[in-house]
Design an enzyme around this catalytic site. Sequence first.
Site, PDB file in Angstrom:
ATOM      1  N   HIS A 139       0.855  -1.182   0.000  1.00 55.70           N
ATOM      2  CA  HIS A 139       0.000   0.000   0.000  1.00 55.70           C
ATOM      3  C   HIS A 139       0.894   1.235   0.000  1.00 55.70           C
ATOM      4  O   HIS A 139       1.719   1.407   0.898  1.00 55.70           O
ATOM      5  CB  HIS A 139      -0.937  -0.002   1.208  1.00 55.70           C
ATOM      6  CG  HIS A 139      -2.057  -0.980   1.062  1.00 55.70           C
ATOM      7  ND1 HIS A 139      -2.613  -1.653   2.131  1.00 55.70           N
ATOM      8  CD2 HIS A 139      -2.725  -1.398  -0.045  1.00 55.70           C
ATOM      9  CE1 HIS A 139      -3.583  -2.444   1.674  1.00 55.70           C
ATOM     10  NE2 HIS A 139      -3.666  -2.313   0.367  1.00 55.70           N
TER      11      HIS A 139
ATOM     12  N   GLU B 228       1.613   3.885   2.976  1.00 53.22           N
ATOM     13  CA  GLU B 228       2.024   3.404   4.302  1.00 53.22           C
ATOM     14  C   GLU B 228       3.542   3.479   4.437  1.00 53.22           C
ATOM     15  O   GLU B 228       4.252   2.478   4.533  1.00 53.22           O
ATOM     16  CB  GLU B 228       1.443   1.992   4.518  1.00 53.22           C
ATOM     17  CG  GLU B 228      -0.089   2.042   4.523  1.00 53.22           C
ATOM     18  CD  GLU B 228      -0.787   0.690   4.395  1.00 53.22           C
ATOM     19  OE1 GLU B 228      -0.099  -0.343   4.433  1.00 53.22           O
ATOM     20  OE2 GLU B 228      -2.028   0.683   4.238  1.00 53.22           O
TER      21      GLU B 228
ATOM     22  N   ARG C  63      -3.141   4.860  -2.316  1.00 50.52           N
ATOM     23  CA  ARG C  63      -3.025   3.511  -1.732  1.00 50.52           C
ATOM     24  C   ARG C  63      -2.720   2.439  -2.779  1.00 50.52           C
ATOM     25  O   ARG C  63      -1.985   1.487  -2.530  1.00 50.52           O
ATOM     26  CB  ARG C  63      -4.358   3.193  -1.036  1.00 50.52           C
ATOM     27  CG  ARG C  63      -4.601   1.746  -0.642  1.00 50.52           C
ATOM     28  CD  ARG C  63      -6.013   1.627  -0.078  1.00 50.52           C
ATOM     29  NE  ARG C  63      -6.467   0.264   0.104  1.00 50.52           N
ATOM     30  CZ  ARG C  63      -6.380  -0.420   1.249  1.00 50.52           C
ATOM     31  NH1 ARG C  63      -5.809   0.122   2.297  1.00 50.52           N
ATOM     32  NH2 ARG C  63      -6.870  -1.634   1.348  1.00 50.52           N
TER      33      ARG C  63
ATOM     34  N   HIS D 129       2.147  -3.328   7.091  1.00 51.09           N
ATOM     35  CA  HIS D 129       1.126  -2.322   6.766  1.00 51.09           C
ATOM     36  C   HIS D 129       1.042  -1.296   7.889  1.00 51.09           C
ATOM     37  O   HIS D 129       1.632  -1.463   8.953  1.00 51.09           O
ATOM     38  CB  HIS D 129      -0.245  -2.992   6.637  1.00 51.09           C
ATOM     39  CG  HIS D 129      -0.405  -3.818   5.403  1.00 51.09           C
ATOM     40  ND1 HIS D 129      -1.150  -3.399   4.320  1.00 51.09           N
ATOM     41  CD2 HIS D 129       0.105  -5.033   5.066  1.00 51.09           C
ATOM     42  CE1 HIS D 129      -1.101  -4.327   3.377  1.00 51.09           C
ATOM     43  NE2 HIS D 129      -0.345  -5.327   3.803  1.00 51.09           N
TER      44      HIS D 129
ATOM     45  N   GLU E  73      -0.023  -4.579  11.143  1.00 58.09           N
ATOM     46  CA  GLU E  73      -0.401  -3.163  11.031  1.00 58.09           C
ATOM     47  C   GLU E  73       0.372  -2.394  12.095  1.00 58.09           C
ATOM     48  O   GLU E  73       0.158  -2.581  13.283  1.00 58.09           O
ATOM     49  CB  GLU E  73      -1.918  -2.994  11.271  1.00 58.09           C
ATOM     50  CG  GLU E  73      -2.812  -3.748  10.300  1.00 58.09           C
ATOM     51  CD  GLU E  73      -3.091  -2.955   9.020  1.00 58.09           C
ATOM     52  OE1 GLU E  73      -2.541  -1.848   8.867  1.00 58.09           O
ATOM     53  OE2 GLU E  73      -3.857  -3.468   8.185  1.00 58.09           O
TER      54      GLU E  73
HETATM   55 ZN   LIG Z   1      -2.072  -1.526   4.129  1.00 58.00          ZN
END
Ligand SMILES: [Zn+2]
Length: 434
Positions: A181, A184, A237, A308, A385
């Site tokens: 992504h 990020e 993204r 992420h 994350e």
């Molecule tokens: Zn992500």
Amino acid sequence: MKPYILLAIIIIISLANGASVFKKREPKKKVRYDNYRVFKIKYKSPMQRQSLLDLTKLKQNFSLWHDDGSECNLMVAPSALPLFEERLRLVNATAEMFIANVQDLIDQENEAGTRADATFGWTRYHNLTEIDAWLDTILANHPEVTMGFVLGQSYEGRDIRGLRISYKWGNPGVFIESNIHAREWITSATATWLINELLTSKDESVRELAESHDWYIIPVLNVDGFVYTHETDRLWRKTRQPSLISDCIGVDANRNFDSHWMENGGASSDPCDETYAGPYPLSEPEIKAMSDFISILKHKMNVMLAFHSYSQLLLSPYGHTAEEFPDNYNDLMLVAKAYSDAVNGLPYGTIYKYGSSAGILYPASGATNDWAYNEQDIKISYTIEFRDTGNFGFVLPAAFIKPNAEETLIGIMALLAESKRLGYLEPKYTFDGI
Ligand SMILES: [Zn+2]
Ligand SMILES: *[C@@H]1O[C@H](CO)[C@@H](O)[C@H](O)[C@H]1NC(C)=O
Ligand SMILES: *[C@@H]1O[C@H](CO)[C@@H](O)[C@H](O)[C@H]1NC(C)=O
Ligand SMILES: *[C@@H]1O[C@H](CO)[C@@H](O)[C@H](O)[C@H]1NC(C)=O
């Protein structure tokens, strides 16, 4: 040909070239987010949730930053504030603003960092050119234990680069995917810091960690999107491949893997959506390249970690359904707990929650961690994350790179130790020794 005709042709050609060169050098117009706000809204009912998420259909004015079923983070354009407030009243929900001006945050993101001409470090975020140059330096300085590789080319023709670190024969393999992504940024900053630690740390436990695993690290997988976030839109993204059926560009690369693709509403078929899964599985050259690479080397890979941000979560398979759980779900939770406990034990005291993707967040099909688990037999597989839980969101100031990276190192150390204890780090080498 008469000389003056030739001259005229040369002039015309050079004018044409001049024009195109001029066009290319024109500073790209950056998308601005002046006075865009970001709110945290807690749901009490699924109807409230749906009514609020419906706002994101107005793509110019609303963007979903986070949703875990009990709370969402929503970015709202200044012109849409009245509509937002009206909707809150309608569903009887209250919103807490945590970013008053997204553009200010973007402008200040690198403020703590050193000047652009300083050497590569982790006090500011770097662009792809800088990361590539740094990778070259790393390869030159550690030739015995590193090997550079190219996964493949992106839609716009950039090399997707990776680094292997291997100190000895027969180690279990750990694959780290980062920046699938584009926005990020903390993920590639953390991945590069990790590479540097693995190669240069004098700490005994880090040396043990580095030397007893083979590392395959892709600092920036979605290279086109990443460049786009630096040059044009900080909050991009997706990939940058155009659609044949729409003017909207890009695919959510983390919905594009060929595993339960587009099942159970875990992705969108609308090219304008942030979670557009693509026209078919592996439609994105970046994901096709990654898929091919892992398929060839899967017998070497024991662990898959996909970096992420944000939310501070460890997400195990499955993403495509919350009704079923993988066979080794209990082990996956033990390993995730080890990561979470280790991170929490640092002085920062950061809390990471864990569970299955679909269980803890919402269905998300075709993601890296599911594909690695389901299709490539990599039984320790997580989406991680990173920070934070809704203070800065995607625009995490550079001052947090090092704390986040330190947590990741300690977390991975514990994750691998627990994986080993549970028997998941036996080398998967086949008889031919490849
Ligand atoms: Zn992500
Ligand atoms: C949404 O954004 C568009 C484009 O910026 C704007 O013209 C429109 O007025 C906005 N709608 C609302 C409800 O604010
Ligand atoms: C709105 O929310 C408040 C606080 O949760 C509650 O006391 C009130 O009954 C709600 N009103 C409606 C119409 O749902
Ligand atoms: C990358 O960043 C460096 C340092 O700020 C800058 O000099 C360079 O122009 C940037 N490169 C690209 C391609 O944007």
